[in-house]
Design a protein around this motif. Sequence first.
Motif, mmCIF file in Angstrom:
data_model
loop_
_atom_site.group_PDB
_atom_site.id
_atom_site.type_symbol
_atom_site.label_atom_id
_atom_site.label_comp_id
_atom_site.label_asym_id
_atom_site.label_seq_id
_atom_site.Cartn_x
_atom_site.Cartn_y
_atom_site.Cartn_z
ATOM 1 N N PRO A 1 0.705 -1.247 -0.040
ATOM 2 C CA PRO A 1 0.134 -0.102 0.017
ATOM 3 C C PRO A 1 0.888 1.262 -0.007
ATOM 4 O O PRO A 1 2.031 1.268 0.548
ATOM 5 C CB PRO A 1 -0.774 -0.213 1.222
ATOM 6 N N VAL A 2 0.454 2.471 -0.253
ATOM 7 C CA VAL A 2 0.949 3.640 -0.428
ATOM 8 C C VAL A 2 0.314 4.391 0.794
ATOM 9 O O VAL A 2 -0.665 4.109 1.333
ATOM 10 C CB VAL A 2 0.777 4.301 -1.816
ATOM 11 N N THR B 1 -0.823 -6.322 6.651
ATOM 12 C CA THR B 1 -0.733 -7.327 5.448
ATOM 13 C C THR B 1 -1.859 -7.177 4.558
ATOM 14 O O THR B 1 -2.223 -7.873 3.737
ATOM 15 C CB THR B 1 -0.723 -8.655 6.137
ATOM 16 N N PHE B 2 -2.328 -5.907 4.418
ATOM 17 C CA PHE B 2 -3.273 -5.523 3.355
ATOM 18 C C PHE B 2 -2.884 -5.104 2.124
ATOM 19 O O PHE B 2 -1.802 -4.698 2.187
ATOM 20 C CB PHE B 2 -4.412 -4.474 3.979
ATOM 21 N N SER B 3 -3.696 -5.219 1.024
ATOM 22 C CA SER B 3 -3.317 -4.620 -0.165
ATOM 23 C C SER B 3 -4.297 -3.436 -0.454
ATOM 24 O O SER B 3 -5.288 -3.404 0.351
ATOM 25 C CB SER B 3 -3.533 -5.817 -1.422
ATOM 26 N N ARG B 4 -4.016 -2.804 -1.498
ATOM 27 C CA ARG B 4 -4.821 -1.773 -1.945
ATOM 28 C C ARG B 4 -6.432 -2.180 -2.178
ATOM 29 O O ARG B 4 -7.394 -1.337 -1.944
ATOM 30 C CB ARG B 4 -4.456 -1.126 -2.994
ATOM 31 N N GLN B 5 -6.571 -3.192 -2.281
ATOM 32 C CA GLN B 5 -7.992 -3.780 -2.570
ATOM 33 C C GLN B 5 -8.769 -4.721 -1.385
ATOM 34 O O GLN B 5 -9.706 -5.222 -1.509
ATOM 35 C CB GLN B 5 -8.025 -4.881 -3.894
ATOM 36 N N SER B 6 -7.790 -4.572 -0.367
ATOM 37 C CA SER B 6 -8.429 -5.512 0.886
ATOM 38 C C SER B 6 -9.496 -4.812 1.434
ATOM 39 O O SER B 6 -9.586 -3.621 1.452
ATOM 40 C CB SER B 6 -7.226 -5.779 1.781
ATOM 41 N N PRO C 1 5.050 4.611 4.604
ATOM 42 C CA PRO C 1 3.720 5.056 5.190
ATOM 43 C C PRO C 1 3.861 5.177 6.576
ATOM 44 O O PRO C 1 3.173 6.001 7.529
ATOM 45 C CB PRO C 1 2.735 3.912 4.599
ATOM 46 N N HIS C 2 4.350 4.179 7.254
ATOM 47 C CA HIS C 2 4.453 4.257 9.005
ATOM 48 C C HIS C 2 5.157 5.472 9.347
ATOM 49 O O HIS C 2 4.992 5.852 10.325
ATOM 50 C CB HIS C 2 4.988 2.962 9.389
ATOM 51 N N VAL C 3 6.224 5.904 8.527
ATOM 52 C CA VAL C 3 6.747 7.023 8.988
ATOM 53 C C VAL C 3 6.287 8.123 8.744
ATOM 54 O O VAL C 3 5.947 9.091 9.615
ATOM 55 C CB VAL C 3 8.357 7.057 8.430
ATOM 56 N N ALA D 1 -1.391 7.048 0.688
ATOM 57 C CA ALA D 1 -2.713 7.245 0.925
ATOM 58 C C ALA D 1 -3.732 6.077 1.016
ATOM 59 O O ALA D 1 -4.843 6.526 1.570
ATOM 60 C CB ALA D 1 -3.286 7.749 -0.512
ATOM 61 N N ASP D 2 -3.311 5.020 0.821
ATOM 62 C CA ASP D 2 -4.141 3.844 1.268
ATOM 63 C C ASP D 2 -4.324 3.842 2.756
ATOM 64 O O ASP D 2 -5.385 3.285 3.295
ATOM 65 C CB ASP D 2 -3.716 2.546 0.726
ATOM 66 N N TYR D 3 -3.299 4.137 3.605
ATOM 67 C CA TYR D 3 -3.431 3.908 5.081
ATOM 68 C C TYR D 3 -4.491 5.311 5.335
ATOM 69 O O TYR D 3 -5.152 4.884 6.231
ATOM 70 C CB TYR D 3 -2.074 4.253 5.594
ATOM 71 N N ILE D 4 -4.167 6.425 4.792
ATOM 72 C CA ILE D 4 -4.986 7.432 5.300
ATOM 73 C C ILE D 4 -6.582 7.356 5.055
ATOM 74 O O ILE D 4 -7.355 7.468 5.890
ATOM 75 C CB ILE D 4 -4.567 8.933 4.298
#
Length: 465
Positions: A42-43, A85-90, A381-383, A45-48
Amino acid sequence: MSDIGKKAKNSEFIALERHKIDSYNFMDLDKVLSDIYCSSRPVFADYITRMELVQNFNDMAEDIYGNSEESIPVLEAYGSFVTDTFSRQSDLDVSINFLNGTTELTREMKIEVLKRFARKLHFLKGKGIVRNVEPILTARVPIIKFCDQRTGLECDLSVENKDAILNSQIIRIVSQIDGRFHILCMLVKHWAKTHEVNSAVHRTLNSLSITLLVALHLQTQDPPILPPFSMLFGEGIDPPKVEERIQNFLNQGQPNHESVAKLFATFFIKLQSVEYLWKEGLCVSVLNGLWISKKWEYTGDVESISVENFTNVTQNVARQVNEEGARKIYSSINQTVEDIIEFLDGKVTGTQLIHSLFGQQAETELRRWLSRQNDVMEPPPHVQLLNAGTDLGHRLSRQLGLLETPPLPPYIGNIAGTPPMFSGRQSVLEPRPPPPLLPPLLPPPPPPYGPQNVPHPYFGRPFHQ
């Protein structure tokens, strides 16, 4: 070790000898897997997006309960988003939790809570905010499935899903012991989704089953990469205490120098070798870190595939798998072993292997990712979540255990400390482009949430330097 455990170990040994697995060089397979892992991560934006959705669900809970005398529940993410462990489509899994008192909600009470949320979601559906609202109240764990209109993310709402929350927290903590665990979970889940064997609804493996199968594989290496989970729990399963105990195991896998590629290949050979032992009572026990023999109390018999729940050993987390589902799973495993061996023998290309293991869409995503590799790289992303300084970022950081920012290694190739598989190498896709004059910038994949014994996973060489 039980008699059936000895059978499983002997079957695996024979299979590894038959395939002459120790005779292969795994460097090219490492390149394939590192490409797939990096391109599927994920990038920011996926986390946000997922963080904002969880906040929106909590706002919805305030709308539902704000004018009543009942306490307002807190909605909390669990599953692949928490374990990273998610993907962008999860899908996004969320539990509706009531924090007042210790009284356990009955099934009927949970269903009533879901009905209240379903009414609100149907109202939002009429406003064009969500779609495909589907309460599934007869399931063992009642849920509401729906899709967020703006993001297209599928969401599952459950009530007081404490076991799933606890499992997610423990998996996240265990991932800190050795980076290979997180990487293999991501790769095997990607493989399972591609082969359509990652769906409890369709009587195949759920994500927790896959995660625990990977964990057992690492526990049964020589020397072991992960410890038995029982060694982390002490007298109880309390996540903060487990997080403290894992500090004693952060070097657990250091003597084992196996690469991700070899572990990936031997994972499928291991499963292939025990196909006919499930009917004899073979069972995965990550609590003990080995194969055990088990019949389930609720059936009095064995099941098609048995994976013991480490937080409740009376439950088989793979119980949805029936004979037809097991046949489909093993058809994919057998084909995968054949594909990997053909690639190691030089009979198929990296592109062909990607198609076989991860589908043609994986190649498209990989090409898109490679086309961006010369762009300016953002921190993982975590940073970014911590550096953003937003209230939303800090709330999620607390939930997922981000206590401090891990150190960032250099991003540019050919600098001391940079993994060689991410240092100016070419992709495995064919045809290969001419060598660039300067080494391209390749971002190392972000580690799992939480402190790591190494900042980034290494492909093709020992993980602990």
